[in-house]
Design an enzyme around this catalytic site. Structure first.
Site, mmCIF file in Angstrom:
data_model
loop_
_atom_site.group_PDB
_atom_site.id
_atom_site.type_symbol
_atom_site.label_atom_id
_atom_site.label_comp_id
_atom_site.label_asym_id
_atom_site.label_seq_id
_atom_site.Cartn_x
_atom_site.Cartn_y
_atom_site.Cartn_z
ATOM 1 N N GLY A 160 0.822 -1.203 0.000
ATOM 2 C CA GLY A 160 0.000 0.000 0.000
ATOM 3 C C GLY A 160 0.859 1.257 0.000
ATOM 4 O O GLY A 160 2.056 1.225 0.300
ATOM 5 N N CYS A 161 0.230 2.379 -0.317
ATOM 6 C CA CYS A 161 0.975 3.646 -0.433
ATOM 7 C C CYS A 161 1.419 4.166 0.930
ATOM 8 O O CYS A 161 2.607 4.476 1.130
ATOM 9 C CB CYS A 161 0.142 4.680 -1.174
ATOM 10 S SG CYS A 161 -1.551 4.890 -0.555
ATOM 11 N N TYR A 162 0.500 4.261 1.872
ATOM 12 C CA TYR A 162 0.890 4.684 3.217
ATOM 13 C C TYR A 162 1.933 3.727 3.820
ATOM 14 O O TYR A 162 2.956 4.178 4.358
ATOM 15 C CB TYR A 162 -0.327 4.738 4.142
ATOM 16 C CG TYR A 162 -1.180 5.973 4.068
ATOM 17 C CD1 TYR A 162 -0.651 7.244 4.270
ATOM 18 C CD2 TYR A 162 -2.558 5.867 3.848
ATOM 19 C CE1 TYR A 162 -1.457 8.378 4.234
ATOM 20 C CE2 TYR A 162 -3.376 6.999 3.807
ATOM 21 C CZ TYR A 162 -2.818 8.245 4.001
ATOM 22 O OH TYR A 162 -3.627 9.358 3.978
ATOM 23 N N THR A 208 4.150 1.900 2.394
ATOM 24 C CA THR A 208 5.459 2.083 1.768
ATOM 25 C C THR A 208 6.200 3.256 2.388
ATOM 26 O O THR A 208 7.383 3.148 2.749
ATOM 27 C CB THR A 208 5.303 2.294 0.253
ATOM 28 O OG1 THR A 208 4.709 1.129 -0.332
ATOM 29 C CG2 THR A 208 6.646 2.546 -0.413
ATOM 30 N N SER A 209 5.520 4.368 2.534
ATOM 31 C CA SER A 209 6.145 5.555 3.113
ATOM 32 C C SER A 209 6.574 5.317 4.552
ATOM 33 O O SER A 209 7.706 5.641 4.949
ATOM 34 C CB SER A 209 5.157 6.730 3.041
ATOM 35 O OG SER A 209 5.643 7.850 3.724
#
Length: 348
Positions: free
Chosen positions: A149-151, A153-154
């Site tokens: 997921g994007c969150y 990953t960060s």
């Protein structure tokens, strides 16, 4: 030899971004793209900017047809709707990168607590989590990759150097994150209309109810070798794309900022898509990552109280989704990892 590549669910934001990247990828030939709404139409009829770039037509969803025409398929269907399609592709021996959450969580009970019933739970242990910076060796040989997921990953990339060395109190981590509106997907929703978002700023999924929470905890627990539970607080920014995470944590012992920067440089020094901003350098901004597959991380120490503060910034549609998926494709196919992914940021 150029790889034949398919996209199932090609008209959502992640599918659109994959098309943009793959049409310029020197070793990928986009041979199949499915869309329920646009079946039979040319890609450029849905996306006029693609006029003159491709004559490919959208197809109705058919995993068997996708398997015949592709060496590797990206599945860009909603959570809960991807698992059967990915399983059908695997049965045909087609290497698959699933961009939904359907194979990110290792335990059926955890998935079903957060998402609902899982019809292909026997494949959860077969999926490799698609963080090249963490699991590159496993991704090389994988038949099924669960794109992160994007969150997560960060947050995960921002924390790994400290967590894997046991340098943080693992119950102290707070991830205060902001996302662009495209992170919610392309389906219309009342609260995401332009008049609702423009000039506004809002929190959502607070107090441990956001579905990315178990993914974050799972992967940090895995790399740290002890249970990690992150307090994750997502917010919606009035911008189209980007993830900006500010992460706070209590160190297990006192940490020196220079030593922390050295640790991050050492951990990510050979990674093509992670850049470290040191103390004397400016903090990252969303515009520096917009349109790129880059994650920029700035580790800092609050000298008043000794707490760790980490800024981690990326484009949610590229490094947070489709760019990372192509990065995984490159690893799976034995191609240079940066192929097709070296775009500079879109500034302004």
């Amino acid at each position: 030899m150029t790889a034949r590549v398919g996209i199932i669910g090609a008209t959502g934001y992640t599918g659109m971004e994959l098309i943009r990247i793959l049409l310029r990828h020197p070793e990928a030939d986009l041979t199949y793209a499915s869309s329920r709404r646009w079946a039979g139409k040319h890609l450029f009829e849905a996306f006029p900017a693609l006029s003159g770039q491709t004559d490919l037509r959208f197809r109705a969803l058919d995993p068997a047809e996708a398997a015949l025409e592709s060496d590797l398929v990206f599945v860009c269907l909603p959570h809960g709707g991807a698992m059967d399609t990915s399983a059908a592709l695997m049965e045909k021996g087609v290497r698959t990168i699933d961009l939904s959450a359907d194979f990110r969580l290792r335990e059926r009970e955890v998935y079903e607590e957060w998402y609902g019933p899982h019809s292909q739970a026997q494949l959860l242990s077969a999926a490799v989590n698609g963080f090249p910076e963490l699991f590159r060796g496993e991704i090389c040989d994988a038949l099924l990759v669960a794109n992160p997921g994007c969150y997560p990953t960060s947050i995960i990339l921002g924390l790994v150097p400290l967590v894997e060395k046991g340098l943080l109190k693992t119950n102290s981590i707070i991830a205060d994150c902001k996302s662009g509106v495209s992170g919610a997907g392309r389906e219309p929703k009342d609260n995401l209309h332009f008049p609702e978002v423009e000039g506004n700023f809002s929190a959502y999924g607070i107090a441990g109810v956001h579905r990315h929470t178990p993914e974050i905890d799972q992967e940090l627990t895995r790399v740290g070798g002890m249970e990690v539970k992150v307090t994750f607080s997502p917010h919606l920014l009035p911008v189209s794309r980007g993830i900006f995470s500010t992460i706070y944590a209590e160190p297990a012992d006192s940490l020196d900022e220079e030593a922390v920067c050295d640790l991050y440089r050492e951990r990510y020094g050979d990674e093509p898509f992670v850049r470290i901003r040191e103390n004397q350098e400016p903090l990252p901004t969303l515009k520096e990552v917009r349109g790129t597959n880059m994650c920029i991380i700035a580790p800092r120490i609050d000298r008043r109280n000794g707490k760790v503060i980490i800024i981690s910034c990326l484009d949610n549609l590229v490094k947070g989704a489709s760019g990372q998926a192509v990065q995984n494709m490159n690893v799976m196919l034995g191609l240079p990892e940066t192929l097709g992914l070296l775009d500079l940021p879109l500034i302004p």
